[in-house]
Design a protein around this motif. Structure first.
Motif, PDB file in Angstrom:
ATOM      1  N   UNK A 221       0.863  -1.187   0.000  1.00  0.00           N
ATOM      2  CA  UNK A 221       0.000   0.000   0.000  1.00  0.00           C
ATOM      3  C   UNK A 221       0.901   1.240   0.000  1.00  0.00           C
ATOM      4  N   UNK A 222       1.367   1.675  -1.181  1.00  0.00           N
ATOM      5  CA  UNK A 222       2.246   2.853  -1.256  1.00  0.00           C
ATOM      6  C   UNK A 222       1.584   4.116  -0.724  1.00  0.00           C
ATOM      7  N   UNK A 223       0.278   4.275  -1.001  1.00  0.00           N
ATOM      8  CA  UNK A 223      -0.495   5.400  -0.500  1.00  0.00           C
ATOM      9  C   UNK A 223      -1.968   5.034  -0.572  1.00  0.00           C
ATOM     10  N   UNK A 224      -2.840   5.954  -0.167  1.00  0.00           N
ATOM     11  CA  UNK A 224      -4.269   5.623  -0.075  1.00  0.00           C
ATOM     12  C   UNK A 224      -4.927   5.405  -1.430  1.00  0.00           C
ATOM     13  N   UNK A 225      -4.286   5.811  -2.519  1.00  0.00           N
ATOM     14  CA  UNK A 225      -4.895   5.657  -3.839  1.00  0.00           C
ATOM     15  C   UNK A 225      -4.105   4.731  -4.758  1.00  0.00           C
ATOM     16  N   UNK A 226      -3.226   3.922  -4.173  1.00  0.00           N
ATOM     17  CA  UNK A 226      -2.501   2.926  -4.956  1.00  0.00           C
ATOM     18  C   UNK A 226      -2.370   1.633  -4.161  1.00  0.00           C
ATOM     19  N   UNK A 227      -2.470   0.521  -4.881  1.00  0.00           N
ATOM     20  CA  UNK A 227      -2.243  -0.808  -4.302  1.00  0.00           C
ATOM     21  C   UNK A 227      -1.239  -1.531  -5.181  1.00  0.00           C
ATOM     22  N   UNK A 228      -0.243  -2.123  -4.570  1.00  0.00           N
ATOM     23  CA  UNK A 228       0.743  -2.925  -5.286  1.00  0.00           C
ATOM     24  C   UNK A 228       0.419  -4.394  -5.056  1.00  0.00           C
ATOM     25  N   UNK A 229       0.052  -5.088  -6.116  1.00  0.00           N
ATOM     26  CA  UNK A 229      -0.265  -6.510  -6.004  1.00  0.00           C
ATOM     27  C   UNK A 229       1.023  -7.304  -6.179  1.00  0.00           C
ATOM     28  N   UNK A 230       1.500  -7.846  -5.070  1.00  0.00           N
ATOM     29  CA  UNK A 230       2.761  -8.595  -5.078  1.00  0.00           C
ATOM     30  C   UNK A 230       2.570 -10.055  -5.474  1.00  0.00           C
ATOM     31  N   UNK A 231       1.458 -10.646  -5.087  1.00  0.00           N
ATOM     32  CA  UNK A 231       1.221 -12.079  -5.313  1.00  0.00           C
ATOM     33  C   UNK A 231      -0.208 -12.258  -5.812  1.00  0.00           C
ATOM     34  N   UNK A 232      -0.375 -12.170  -7.136  1.00  0.00           N
ATOM     35  CA  UNK A 232      -1.720 -12.233  -7.711  1.00  0.00           C
ATOM     36  C   UNK A 232      -2.338 -13.623  -7.541  1.00  0.00           C
ATOM     37  N   UNK A 233      -1.513 -14.683  -7.526  1.00  0.00           N
ATOM     38  CA  UNK A 233      -2.048 -16.037  -7.366  1.00  0.00           C
ATOM     39  C   UNK A 233      -2.657 -16.225  -5.981  1.00  0.00           C
ATOM     40  N   UNK A 234      -1.976 -15.719  -4.967  1.00  0.00           N
ATOM     41  CA  UNK A 234      -2.523 -15.803  -3.614  1.00  0.00           C
ATOM     42  C   UNK A 234      -3.797 -14.970  -3.501  1.00  0.00           C
ATOM     43  N   UNK A 235      -3.804 -13.795  -4.135  1.00  0.00           N
ATOM     44  CA  UNK A 235      -4.992 -12.947  -4.097  1.00  0.00           C
ATOM     45  C   UNK A 235      -6.175 -13.643  -4.758  1.00  0.00           C
ATOM     46  N   UNK A 236      -5.936 -14.345  -5.859  1.00  0.00           N
ATOM     47  CA  UNK A 236      -7.007 -15.106  -6.524  1.00  0.00           C
ATOM     48  C   UNK A 236      -7.496 -16.225  -5.616  1.00  0.00           C
ATOM     49  N   UNK A 237      -6.567 -16.881  -4.942  1.00  0.00           N
ATOM     50  CA  UNK A 237      -6.950 -17.968  -4.032  1.00  0.00           C
ATOM     51  C   UNK A 237      -7.836 -17.440  -2.904  1.00  0.00           C
ATOM     52  N   UNK A 238      -7.500 -16.273  -2.379  1.00  0.00           N
ATOM     53  CA  UNK A 238      -8.320 -15.658  -1.324  1.00  0.00           C
ATOM     54  C   UNK A 238      -9.706 -15.341  -1.871  1.00  0.00           C
ATOM     55  N   UNK A 239      -9.769 -14.783  -3.072  1.00  0.00           N
ATOM     56  CA  UNK A 239     -11.054 -14.426  -3.678  1.00  0.00           C
ATOM     57  C   UNK A 239     -11.934 -15.640  -3.908  1.00  0.00           C
ATOM     58  N   UNK A 240     -11.311 -16.767  -4.173  1.00  0.00           N
ATOM     59  CA  UNK A 240     -12.051 -18.003  -4.438  1.00  0.00           C
ATOM     60  C   UNK A 240     -12.273 -18.843  -3.201  1.00  0.00           C
ATOM     61  N   UNK A 241     -11.878 -18.307  -2.030  1.00  0.00           N
ATOM     62  CA  UNK A 241     -12.100 -19.019  -0.785  1.00  0.00           C
ATOM     63  C   UNK A 241     -11.166 -20.176  -0.528  1.00  0.00           C
ATOM     64  N   UNK A 242     -10.015 -20.166  -1.188  1.00  0.00           N
ATOM     65  CA  UNK A 242      -9.068 -21.286  -1.072  1.00  0.00           C
ATOM     66  C   UNK A 242      -7.933 -20.961  -0.119  1.00  0.00           C
ATOM     67  N   UNK A 243      -7.940 -19.782   0.466  1.00  0.00           N
ATOM     68  CA  UNK A 243      -6.850 -19.405   1.360  1.00  0.00           C
ATOM     69  C   UNK A 243      -7.414 -18.729   2.590  1.00  0.00           C
TER      70      UNK A 243
END
Length: 243
Positions: A221-243
């Motif tokens: 989280x560089x600032x309030x209006x930017x997000x840096x996605x470091x691990x897109x695979x883990x983020x997808x897993x969280x979205x799909x309820x796998x993590x």
């Protein structure tokens, strides 16, 4: 929320023709940048206008006289509930079109998140194009189908996903719209309260969930209006309820 203070920047010639039957329902048009885009015919009937931050573009219950395309900035679509709560139903970014409806009144309000520049199209002119140009009409029909799918996905997100799954799904959506589907830095023009109202969460819950993803190294989280996605695979897993 302030009133309409639209400022006209430039005007293109309008078509002096009567209204025709409405051909487009409420829709976002997320355009594909290609030379033969069927929507290019809109360029001849638009007027460029601008709105300041938090200005109202149209309100729920207003007559649907115009549709809009975002040139720069960002817009939120929302509804104010009877108990004072607000539900944000969508965000419109550059190249998105919004405000198309087959009804006489807007069911939602549209507000500028940042300073925005829009192209405004008279509803009667858009309807005329749909009657005269079958490729244009077919494109709008396809967009309506995409819109229905978007609404269904949002309903599933609100009704069935956990807090973490909603946050992860939202970030993935924004990454795709930022051209960063495989990771990287994405811009978020909306604030945390807008995100909370879109996901039907509290602002505290949104901030806490983003903090957890940051501590896990999944995002930065560089600032309030930017997000840096470091691990897109883990983020997808969280979205799909796998993590």
């Amino acid at each position: 929320m302030t009133g309409n203070l639209a400022r006209t920047v430039a005007t293109r010639p309008a078509l002096g023709r009567p209204a025709w039957p409405v051909v487009a329902g409420a829709a976002i048009i997320r355009r594909e940048a290609r030379p033969d885009d069927e929507l290019r015919v809109l360029k001849d009937i638009g007027t460029t206008i601008s709105f300041g931050r938090n200005e109202t573009i149209f309100s729920e219950g207003d007559a649907t006289k115009y549709a809009y395309k975002v040139v720069s900035g960002a817009v939120r679509q929302c509804k104010l509930l009877s108990d004072g709560r607000r539900q944000v139903t969508d965000f419109f970014m550059p190249d998105d079109l919004f405000g198309f409806t087959e009804f006489g009144l807007h069911a939602f309000s549209a507000e500028a998140i940042t300073h925005v520049v829009l192209i405004r199209y008279a509803r009667s002119h858009v309807d005329r194009l749909g009657d005269e140009n079958m490729l244009f009409r077919r494109k709008l029909t396809m967009v309506l189908h995409e819109r229905v799918s978007h609404i269904q996905n949002h309903l599933v997100m609100l009704g069935r996903q956990t807090v973490k799954e909603r946050i992860a799904s939202f970030l993935l959506q924004m990454a795709e719209r930022n051209g960063a589907a495989h990771g990287g830095c994405i811009d978020l023009p909306m604030g945390r309260q807008d995100i909370a109202d879109y996901l039907a969460l509290t602002i505290e819950t949104v901030c806490r969930s983003l903090g957890e993803l940051k501590r896990a190294g999944t995002i930065g989280v560089p600032n309030t209006h930017q997000i840096l996605i470091n691990d897109v695979d883990t983020l997808r897993a969280v979205a799909e309820g796998e993590n």
